[in-house]
Each structure stands twice: as C-alpha cells, then as structure tokens.
Design a protein around this motif. Structure first.
Motif, PDB file in Angstrom:
ATOM      1  N   SER A   1      23.791 -18.310 -14.733  1.00 55.93           N
ATOM      2  CA  SER A   1      24.492 -19.035 -13.671  1.00 55.93           C
ATOM      3  C   SER A   1      25.864 -19.517 -14.123  1.00 55.93           C
ATOM      4  O   SER A   1      26.771 -19.685 -13.316  1.00 55.93           O
TER       5      SER A   1
ATOM      6  N   MET B   1      20.457 -32.084  -7.328  1.00 58.15           N
ATOM      7  CA  MET B   1      19.596 -31.413  -8.304  1.00 58.15           C
ATOM      8  C   MET B   1      18.176 -31.951  -8.252  1.00 58.15           C
ATOM      9  O   MET B   1      17.955 -33.164  -8.228  1.00 58.15           O
TER      10      MET B   1
ATOM     11  N   ASN C   1      14.802 -30.606 -10.475  1.00 51.96           N
ATOM     12  CA  ASN C   1      14.394 -29.561 -11.425  1.00 51.96           C
ATOM     13  C   ASN C   1      12.964 -29.084 -11.183  1.00 51.96           C
ATOM     14  O   ASN C   1      12.147 -29.032 -12.106  1.00 51.96           O
ATOM     15  N   ARG C   2      12.676 -28.790  -9.925  1.00 51.56           N
ATOM     16  CA  ARG C   2      11.399 -28.185  -9.541  1.00 51.56           C
ATOM     17  C   ARG C   2      11.631 -27.274  -8.355  1.00 51.56           C
ATOM     18  O   ARG C   2      12.186 -27.708  -7.349  1.00 51.56           O
ATOM     19  N   ARG C   3      11.205 -26.028  -8.464  1.00 49.86           N
ATOM     20  CA  ARG C   3      11.349 -25.119  -7.339  1.00 49.86           C
ATOM     21  C   ARG C   3      10.046 -25.102  -6.532  1.00 49.86           C
ATOM     22  O   ARG C   3       9.040 -25.671  -6.948  1.00 49.86           O
TER      23      ARG C   3
ATOM     24  N   THR D   1      12.486 -27.768  -4.488  1.00 45.73           N
ATOM     25  CA  THR D   1      13.771 -27.534  -3.822  1.00 45.73           C
ATOM     26  C   THR D   1      13.605 -27.061  -2.379  1.00 45.73           C
ATOM     27  O   THR D   1      14.406 -27.413  -1.510  1.00 45.73           O
TER      28      THR D   1
ATOM     29  N   ARG E   1      20.813 -23.099  -1.404  1.00 53.09           N
ATOM     30  CA  ARG E   1      19.785 -23.409  -2.405  1.00 53.09           C
ATOM     31  C   ARG E   1      19.912 -22.443  -3.571  1.00 53.09           C
ATOM     32  O   ARG E   1      20.036 -21.233  -3.359  1.00 53.09           O
TER      33      ARG E   1
ATOM     34  N   ASP F   1      17.977 -21.549  -7.047  1.00 51.58           N
ATOM     35  CA  ASP F   1      16.903 -21.672  -8.033  1.00 51.58           C
ATOM     36  C   ASP F   1      16.418 -20.268  -8.370  1.00 51.58           C
ATOM     37  O   ASP F   1      17.011 -19.277  -7.913  1.00 51.58           O
TER      38      ASP F   1
ATOM     39  N   GLY G   1      19.899 -27.368  -6.078  1.00 51.49           N
ATOM     40  CA  GLY G   1      19.316 -26.447  -7.048  1.00 51.49           C
ATOM     41  C   GLY G   1      18.591 -27.133  -8.179  1.00 51.49           C
ATOM     42  O   GLY G   1      18.531 -28.363  -8.269  1.00 51.49           O
ATOM     43  N   THR G   2      18.052 -26.300  -9.041  1.00 49.06           N
ATOM     44  CA  THR G   2      17.366 -26.770 -10.256  1.00 49.06           C
ATOM     45  C   THR G   2      18.412 -26.953 -11.352  1.00 49.06           C
ATOM     46  O   THR G   2      19.612 -26.973 -11.074  1.00 49.06           O
ATOM     47  N   GLN G   3      17.957 -27.027 -12.595  1.00 50.59           N
ATOM     48  CA  GLN G   3      18.882 -27.326 -13.696  1.00 50.59           C
ATOM     49  C   GLN G   3      19.983 -26.284 -13.862  1.00 50.59           C
ATOM     50  O   GLN G   3      20.989 -26.548 -14.518  1.00 50.59           O
TER      51      GLN G   3
END
Length: 799
Positions: free
Chosen positions: A322, A493, A495-497, A560, A578, A580, A607-609
């Motif tokens: 990313s 953010m 940090n879980r999809r 997310t 979104r 992830d 998004g996540t991390q």
C-alpha cells in the motif's frame, strides 16, 4: 570443469553440495546459474554455487543436462548470502535460493509415462504423446499403467519445466531498397487503399525501421491482415522482439523540471552525515528518527541522488504494498526510467521482467517490499529501509528472515551505508543507536514547520454513540461532519476487517468456530460468508444456530465493513472508500483506491493498518481511530510497542500541509501508557518506559530470543516432542538462559495442527546455533510421524 550444485529438494539429506561434470558444450555455466541435473531417476533444477577443476569424488560424475538462462539469475553476492543466511534462520539453503527468485522462475515438475517398445508406441492409450501421471485418477487406467511398467513396455520419466516466459511483440523490418517500394506503389491498382497506406508509411519512415506492429498499425491506420499480405509479397520481414511488461505504466510521466524541495536545517544536517559514508564506501548504519511529516523521504531521495552521481546504485525498501504506489510516484518523478519495482502486487510476468531488468544492469534504483532485499542489484552504494519498525519486514514462514538483517549483511558486503528511517523506531534499533552501534540522526520537527495535529482521546466506556452499532462516538461523527462541511478529507482506521468478529447464540451460548482452527469465524456481509482469516475456510452465514437451531443468534464485534455501513447510514452525503485485504485483492487495487482518494473522489478513507503509514494527502485534516485497543491485549511482549507505533503513525496522516490537523482516538483504555504517550506523539518517553518493562520481563532488546514450535494433528504427540526438545535444550545450555514452555500456542490449533511452543531467552550462548541446527535436522526424522518443527530466530510474534 566441475560444478557444485544445490539441488531443488528441501531436506536434511540433500542440504549439501552435489558435484556434476560440465560437458564442453555447456561452457556458459557460471556461479549463480540455474541448471537442470539428473538426480537418481529424476531430473531436478539446481543452482551452481561453485566451480572447480578437480573433485574429491572417486567415482564417475554425472553430466549437467542444461543451463536454463543466458545470464546467471543469481549474483555471486546472493550465492554467498544464501550460505550465510541458512546458518542464521535455520532454513535449508535451497529454500533461500528459491526465495531470491521471482515465483515464475521456480521449477515446475511433471511425472510422465513414456512408451518404450514399438508395440506400446502404437497403442491408442498414448495417442502419440506421453501420459501426465498427475492427471490419471481412474483405477482401471492405473491398473493398465502398472501392467505396462511390469512388462517393460513403458517407463516413468520426470520432467522439469521452466515456467518463466519472455513476452514478445511482432517487429517488421524492410528487406528491400527504398526505390523498390516506390515502384510497388506505382504498380498498385487504385482501389488497393490499405496497401497504398502501408507503402506510403514505409517510404516516409524507411530509415526508422525495424518498427513494432502496434506502432505501424496505429500510424499507418491498417490492420494485421494487410501486414500479413505484405510479408507474403516479400515487402516486409516479420520477426519477434522481446519487450518488458511495464508495472509503472499507470504512473505519471516524470517531469524534467520536477519541483526541487529545499531541505531545512535538520534535513541538511542528516544528509551531511550520510553523504561521507556514501562517498567513502563505508558500511555504516544510520537510524533516521523523524516525527511524522518531518521529511525523511526527501533525505532518502537526496541521498539516492548523491549515490547515483557517484556511479553507484541504490536499493530502497518500504514495508507494505500500500505504501509502494506513493513512494514509487516520488522516486519515478525524481529518477525516471532508472527505477524498477518489486512487490507481490505485480503479476508474475511483471515481476519476472522487472527482476531481469535489474539483473541486466538496466536500472539504477530498486524500490520494493520485503523480498526486494534480494534484488540482484550490483554496485550498490546505498540501502534505505523506510518505516524500519514494521513487523512486515519479518518473513513469517520458511525461510524466516528479517529484511533488516539481510540489508545489514548486504551493506557490509557492498561497503555502503544503510539508512533505517522511522518516526517510531523499533526498540532494538533505537537501543543499538543508544549504544553507538547505529548512528542516530534526528528530525524533531515537521518539514514545513507545522505543528503536529492535536490528539483527543474518547473513553468508550463513557462515550455517547451516534448510531446503533456503538462504533462511532458523537464526538468523532461531529468532527467528521465539520470536515465534510469544509470540503476536507478524513482517514478512519479500524484494524479489523469484516463485518462482525463472531456469531453467538443467545439461547445455548454456541460460538461458530473454524473446523480447522481454534478461532471464531468472522462475518463478511458483502460475500455472505463466515470466514476464517487464518486458513481461508468459509461457509454461508447461518440463519439459525447450527447447534440448537434457535433463531436467537447475534453477530458481535465490529470490522471495517460494519463501520462502512454505519457511515453510510449516519452520513449519506459522504463518499467513503474502504481499503483492507478484501478490497485490495485485485491487481492495481491499492493504487486505484489511493489515486481516487488523492483526487478527492471520496471524502473518507476507511481502512485497516495499511492506511496508517507513509501516506501523504494534503487535504486530510482529521484522522479517527475507531478502536485503539484491537492489538493492545494480544499475548505478545511487544503488543504495547505495536499499538504505540500504529497510533503515532496514523495520527501523522493529519495536517501534513497548510491546514491544521486533528486526531480522535477512541479507546476503552485511555490510561494505558502506550495510548497516553501516542496522544502526545512522545516517542522518547515511550522508549524509556517500554525499555524498563522489557528489562523487568527479560525480553528484547535485553535478551535474544528463539521460538521453537512443534505442530501435529495429534496434540499429545506435539506436547511429547516439545518436552523432549526442552530436555535437550536444558542439558546443553547455561543455567542463566531462560527456557519458557512448552505451552500450547495462544491459538492452539491452526489448519488442523496443534501447536506447542518453547521460547528461549539468552544473552550469550555459543553452543545454541549448533544445537538448534541439530534440532532442525532431527525434524526431518520426526516428520514421518506427522510432526513438524519450526525454529524462528528473533520472532516478531510469540503467538
């Protein structure tokens, strides 16, 4: 000549050099060559790791069969590195050699049945071709094949195939003089329009040939049929020319007069420290510690410019795919076609072509993720690792190398500096800088002299929530609405999809778990699936409890997808992207999402991390962390460090340009030191506090660690073998060395394997390396009993 070969079998018995005679016709064999060799009844791929004129072997050496590539795919440096790394990471050397190559260059093996007798060759069963035995499943066919083998009418052969394919394009050249084409044109009848167009183009561009088919068709406005007819008439000659697949085709063309950023005093001072090491070819490691937005990237780019000016090449690593698009955009704008990119988001063909461009010396700068540390770049004058604290630089499966360790080795081999950059350096790197092993360079202020964003904590235990999902506080939603009204952008953010973390039956208490792992399944609403994020198992979302058939089931937790749904309900006017793992599976998805957000086609990036680090969007003035606690209580010694890093990094995405930034962090643990210090973005105090915690617990960087994992489908067998290994360790190691376990892993069952772990913590153990290699070798013997042993040197995770 004798070639010393490592063959393509990862096993204790074959983890050594085998010697082969090099026939006179294969005089192109060099160290690093990929070759095919006979090995027993098989043919295997192997790598040449040495050449000699004599052999100690008394018998007759077998001949090499084939050299696969025109140019050895591995440099002498990488061959030497494979040997050094195998000792450090407890992996067979062939596994490391294969890791150094693009996936497409790893051999494909087939087992085929070939007729021997004339009678067998005439059988309809063969139809003139060998039978691929991997595709035979019919029992009658299997019995017939056995009969042919018993009667010596057929034999089994092992075929090794090279999957790497070069992309080619049709190129046309002119076999005749220009005056001949003028004559052909005069002879053509008036209605031969397309042929006249072609001949006009040929006459006008005669000196520019040979030309590619695509160019001729476009500029002459003709089709393939016209070109084929011209070849048949003898007007043109058709050939094949190799072309590279271009992974940078979607990136902007570099400008000749790109905007030259003027470095501030601190950036200039940092560059002044690095430059002499580049000029004097000094293998020195620098730790560039700079707050978010302090301009570390400009220091890297200026250092690379100085490296190239001295005739040297540069290697630059970023932690995640990313981050690659934005970094590549900057590097390409500065250095143009001199760069190549290497990361897992490329197609196999693109990876192969980029890798060959590097090996052929056609590029000067390589930018890539973890595996790019093995790029076959020569004449290296500088290595840079951006966001050096990132755990993604550690390979989680075999071979378990850390890119930073490999970079240090290559820095020494090439006598060049290594620059490690981060706003939140790993404790181990910061401790080495404290001791003077690395040279510490500080960038304590933002490059544009702007203040860091103001950070607010929201205590979720007492918060008022804007929606029914209990994910977004009123304070966060009001801040988002304020930014939307000002046409500014927001990064959120979590940090879980997924949509929900687990399914719970309110009648019987049943939690829906993965049948292969000791984990609950995550609900993914968009695909209507319950998924395991470890083994990939999925099943449809239930409408009733699978255990008691009750309809009183609930999907709890958040991800997310769920937050996206809530944003759409609360803020229907906002456009949300979104980002992830689920939305970035397709090739080019990372760049597409980031480009869209950068072009303000969306207001919110959720998004996540993967959105937390390295990204630079001038219009982002608000960063929201939906839940800061997702990684805080995992059973890892470095959970607090990871939480602090992640929150500090994501907070740094706000207010990077002219507009003032704000950060809102939602948490159930506002008094935890990692969160309180992330609020202040106070790395120095976090470092001091966390070092005291590590010292008290005897963890890195005060101790070295090795994690030994034993896995088996039978839990008792795994436990028994783990206790045997512990006994072996205790009898050979010093009493000061700490041996924890064996204990079941935090996730005790993964992919139908039960895991038991032993953690060894030590300061000095001269015998440990040899002892661990013995344990690695013994793993080969116990594998036949369904046991697997894994050794991880300096693990990032102890789960």
């Amino acid at each position: 000549m004798i070639a010393q070969i490592i063959v393509d079998i990862a096993a204790k018995q074959t983890d050594r050099i085998f010697e082969y005679h090099v026939p006179d016709e294969l005089d192109e064999v060099e160290i690093g060559s990929r070759v095919f060799v006979p090995f027993g009844s098989r043919k295997l791929q192997g790598f040449v790791v040495g050449l000699s004129e004599k052999s100690q072997y008394q018998g007759q050496l077998k001949d090499l069969l084939l050299v696969v590539d025109e140019m050895p795919p591995l440099t002498n440096e990488l061959v030497d590195l494979s040997k050094a790394l195998a000792k450090r990471v407890f992996s067979y050397r062939i596994s490391i050699l294969k890791t150094m190559l693009p996936r497409v260059m790893r051999a494909n093996y087939r087992k085929v049945l070939t007729p021997v007798s004339d009678q067998a060759k005439a059988l309809p069963f063969f139809q003139g071709d060998p039978i691929d035995l991997t595709k035979v499943t019919d029992n009658r066919e299997i019995a017939y094949i056995r009969k042919l083998l018993r009667n010596d009418e057929a034999k089994v052969e092992y075929i090794v195939e090279n999957r790497a394919k070069v992309k080619t394009e049709n190129v046309y050249s002119l076999p005749l003089a220009q005056k001949d084409y003028l004559a052909f044109y005069e002879e053509l009848r008036s209605n031969a329009v397309k042929q006249k167009q072609l001949l006009t183009f040929v006459i006008q561009h005669y000196d520019e040939f040979p030309l590619k088919q695509t160019l001729i068709e476009k500029q002459a406005e003709i089709n393939t049929a016209t070109l084929t007819s011209a070849v048949n008439k003898g007007w043109l000659r058709k050939d094949q020319a190799e072309i590279y697949r271009d992974p940078l085709a979607g990136f902007a063309t570099p400008t000749k007069n790109h905007h030259q950023v003027v470095l501030n005093d601190k950036q200039t001072a940092a560059l002044a420290q690095i430059t002499p090491a580049i000029e004097n070819k000094k293998a020195q490691t620098f730790l560039l510690e700079g707050i978010t937005g302090s301009g570390k990237t400009e220091v890297y780019l200026n250092a690379i410019s100085k490296t190239l000016a001295l005739g040297k090449n540069a290697l630059m690593l970023v932690p995640e795919i990313s981050l690659t698009p934005q970094m590549v955009e900057q590097v390409k704008d500065r250095f143009g076609d001199q760069i190549a990119v290497l990361h897992s988001g490329l197609s196999e063909g693109e990876l192969y072509d980029e890798w060959r461009r590097i090996r052929r010396g056609e590029v000067r700068v390589v930018v890539g993720a973890r595996s790019a540390v093995f790029a076959p770049l020569t004449n290296i004058g500088l290595i840079v690792i951006d966001e050096e604290h990132e755990s993604s630089y550690k390979q989680e499966d075999n071979p378990r190398y850390h890119a930073r360790d490999v970079a240090i080795w290559r820095s020494k081999y090439n006598s060049c500096p290594l620059v490690l950059g981060s706003a939140t350096p790993s404790l181990s790197s910061r401790a080495r800088a404290q001791k003077g092993v690395y040279q510490l360079l500080l960038l304590p202020q933002r490059a544009n002299n702007k203040k860091l964003p103001e950070v607010h904590l929201v205590d979720l235990k007492q918060a008022d929530f804007a929606g029914n999902q209990l994910d977004l506080s009123v304070q966060l939603v009001k801040a988002i609405e304020d930014r939307l009204a000002r046409h500014e952008q927001i990064i959120l953010m979590l940090n879980r999809r997924g949509f929900a973390n687990f399914m719970l039956c309110r009648e019987c208490g049943y939690v829906m778990k993965c049948p292969n792992c000791d984990l609950s399944l995550t609900m993914h609403k968009d695909t209507h699936q319950m998924q395991c994020h470890y083994c990939g198992y999925s099943t449809s979302i239930p409408r009733e409890c699978p255990n008691c058939k009750s309809s009183r089931i609930r999907f709890l937790g958040t991800g997310t997808q769920k937050v996206l749904e809530e944003l759409n309900e609360l803020l229907p006017e906002a456009k949300v992207l979104r980002m992830d793992v689920d939305t970035t599976r397709r090739k080019g998805a990372y760049k597409k999402i980031l480009d869209a957000f950068g072009n303000h086609e969306a207001d919110i990036l959720l998004g996540t991390q993967m959105i937390a680090k390295g990204l630079d969007f001038p219009n982002v003035t608000l960063v929201g962390v939906v839940n800061a606690d997702t990684g805080l209580w995992v059973p890892d010694y470095n959970a607090s460090e990871r939480t602090f890093e992640l929150l500090t990094q994501v907070a740094g995405r706000a207010g990077r340009a002219e507009k003032t930034g704000e950060v809102i962090i939602q948490t159930f643990n506002p008094d935890h030191y990692a969160i309180k210090l992330a609020k202040k973005q106070d790395y120095e105090h976090f470092y001091a506090y966390e070092m005291r915690v590590r010292h008290a617990g005897s963890y890195p960087p005060y101790f070295y660690t090795v994690l030994i994992s034993v896995a088996s489908k039978n839990e008792q067998n795994a436990a028994r073998e783990a206790f045997r290994i512990k006994k072996q360790l205790q009898s050979h190691l010093h009493s000061e060395t700490i041996i924890l376990g064996p204990t079941p892993s935090a996730i005790s069952r993964l992919k139908n394997q039960y895991y038991y772990q032993i953690l060894v913590k030590y300061k000095k153990e001269d015998n440990l390396n040899n002892l661990l290699h013995q344990i690695q070798d013994s793993a080969q013997k116990v594998k036949k009993y369904g046991l697997n042993i894994y050794i991880d040197n300096e693990p990032e995770r102890i789960m």
